[in-house]
Design a protein around this motif. Structure first.
Motif, mmCIF file in Angstrom:
data_model
loop_
_atom_site.group_PDB
_atom_site.id
_atom_site.type_symbol
_atom_site.label_atom_id
_atom_site.label_comp_id
_atom_site.label_asym_id
_atom_site.label_seq_id
_atom_site.Cartn_x
_atom_site.Cartn_y
_atom_site.Cartn_z
ATOM 1 N N GLN A 185 0.764 -1.102 -0.060
ATOM 2 C CA GLN A 185 -0.093 0.031 0.056
ATOM 3 C C GLN A 185 0.828 1.401 0.127
ATOM 4 O O GLN A 185 0.424 2.298 -0.444
ATOM 5 N N ASP A 187 1.378 3.712 1.936
ATOM 6 C CA ASP A 187 0.733 5.228 2.267
ATOM 7 C C ASP A 187 1.327 5.489 3.649
ATOM 8 O O ASP A 187 1.941 4.688 4.434
ATOM 9 N N SER A 188 1.227 6.969 4.045
ATOM 10 C CA SER A 188 1.636 7.158 5.279
ATOM 11 C C SER A 188 0.716 7.204 6.394
ATOM 12 O O SER A 188 0.740 7.920 7.241
ATOM 13 N N ARG A 189 -0.505 6.368 6.224
ATOM 14 C CA ARG A 189 -1.625 6.475 7.431
ATOM 15 C C ARG A 189 -1.515 5.031 8.059
ATOM 16 O O ARG A 189 -1.353 5.009 9.422
#
Ligand SMILES: [Zn+2]
Length: 443
Positions: A185, A187-189
């Motif tokens: 993925q 992503d930075s979440r």
């Protein structure tokens, strides 16, 4: 600009390296990052979403570096026997509770902890999850809760041999699956570490398997270390090594790894933690509650260990944990003048570094290029607020009020104390109550 947010006319407490107090200042966030910190009048022709911070202080969002979302369902549980020591606390409470969790409990208990975090201006959390009879799919369910609340979280499953070979195998697989999922993925979440419960519940064979998988996936580990003396006693008896030495042998330590607690470590172990750049997370409220002692974070830091602050699920309020950490160091040293610098740097400097290693973002400072993660408090200082005394206002003033507005990556999650999510908090609480009631009946 669609992915932008302007926080207008607040008193910006930058924290970080500069520790500035910028009155009448605005913060522009674009594409998730702070793009500009400047006086209100200098930001012209802005057409995106605005938040008025007049009369409020604007801070970097807080980071909780060690917690357990699933603990949310222990609130009000009365069916536990009194425990004489930490191992009995695990057997009488936590291992009974986590063994009864179903996948939906994992999701809702996470939502409860995450919504509480938003209310206290906490924007990034590092969780350690256990649900031995619902291992497969547990991290996916928690990930869904994280994404629905808009916060950042790093998840792991706490591998253990305490429930037998089959469940340990599932724990290995759940960690591996989730780490790969997060890497894909990218992503930075949502991020992942390889979770291990603690040295004393993991055999050499299982530790070896975890290390092999973790190293192949180039990930760090998240483990409880020397929380009670019994962890050391077990390691010395079973492995002829102290806990940190054992983890070093399996190369579990390292700059991407997290060792929670480290209360009962000796100086040699402190040096190993420093050499390997392993992050140690101090959880003072939990340690006091379990009567296991207080980590000597002053000595750990003096020896070069990166020490952060977590709540171990005792609260979702990092400023409450900060205060208790401070009183704990005073009491430990029987000296009211020690620990202020260490404790405040654990939360405001080291937690951002630890989260930065995992999320690849700059946290803990309001400056250009940093993550657009902010906590805004409706705080009218009754004494002068200047760059030299920001920490005093945080510990003794801002800690006494709830956050007003919480922002992650430029997305407003709560404004003027109202959640701005596609989640109905009353419905979440109602379903959580039903699930908790059922869970307690299974315990
Ligand atoms: Zn813990």
């Amino acid at each position: 600009m669609p992915n932008s947010l302007l926080i207008e006319n607040g008193t910006v407490l930058t924290l970080g390296i500069t520790y500035k107090v910028l009155a009448g200042c605005s913060v522009l966030i674009e594409d998730g990052l702070v793009a500009k910190v400047a006086p209100k009048q200098t930001i012209k022709n802005y057409r995106g979403k605005r938040v008025d911070a007049t009369g409020k202080v604007v801070l970097p969002g807080f980071i909780n570096a060690h917690t357990h979302f699933y603990s949310s369902f222990a609130r009000g549980l009365t069916k536990t026997k009194p425990s004489k020591d930490f191992n009995q606390v695990l057997k009488n409470l936590w291992w009974r509770l986590d063994s009864a969790l179903i996948t939906e409990d994992c999701y809702y208990s996470a939502l409860i902890a995450l919504l509480g975090s938003i209310r206290h201006g906490t924007t990034t959390l590092i969780d350690h999850h256990a649900s031995p009879n619902a291992v497969v799919g547990s991290l996916g369910a928690i990930e869904r809760a994280v994404r629905e609340t808009g916060l950042r979280a790093c998840l792991c499953y706490e591998l253990s041999d305490r429930d037998g070979v089959g469940i340990a195998k599932e724990g290995l697989a759940e960690n591996a699956w989730f780490i790969q999922r997060c890497q894909q993925q990218n992503d930075s979440r949502v991020k992942a570490l390889f979770g291990l419960h603690a040295s004393f519940t993991i055999s050499d064979a299982t530790m070896e398997k975890a290390a092999t998988i973790g190293h192949a996936l180039h990930t760090g580990f998240h483990i409880h270390v020397a929380e009670a003396q019994s962890d050391q006693d077990w390691a010395l008896r079973q492995c002829s090594k102290r806990v940190v030495e054992r983890l070093k042998k399996f190369e579990i330590l390292g700059p991407r790894s997290i060792a929670a607690h480290c209360i009962h470590v000796n100086q040699h172990e402190m040096d190993l933690l420093a050499e390997t750049q392993t992050a140690v997370i101090h959880n003072p409220q939990s340690n006091m509650n379990n009567a296991v002692g207080t980590a000597n974070i002053i000595e750990l830091m003096r020896r070069g260990v990166l020490v952060g602050l977590g709540t171990d699920a005792m609260t979702t309020d990092m400023l409450e944990e900060l205060r208790v950490a401070l009183w704990g160091q005073h009491l430990r040293a029987k000296n009211p003048s020690v620990g202020f610098g260490e404790v405040t740097s654990a939360l405001f400097a080291n937690n951002p570094k630890i989260a930065g290693r995992i999320f690849g973002l700059r946290f803990g400072e309001i400056c250009e290029g940093a993550a657009g993660d902010l906590a805004i408090f409706d705080y009218d200082p009754p004494t002068p607020l200047e760059s030299g005394n920001v920490l005093g206002h945080l510990v003794f003033g801002i800690s006494q009020i709830e956050a007003d507005t919480t922002v992650v990556g430029g997305r407003v999650l709560m404004e003027n104390k109202k959640l701005t999510l596609n989640l109905d908090e009353a419905r979440v609480n109602a379903r959580a109550r039903e699930l908790a009631r059922d869970l307690w009946q299974r315990i």
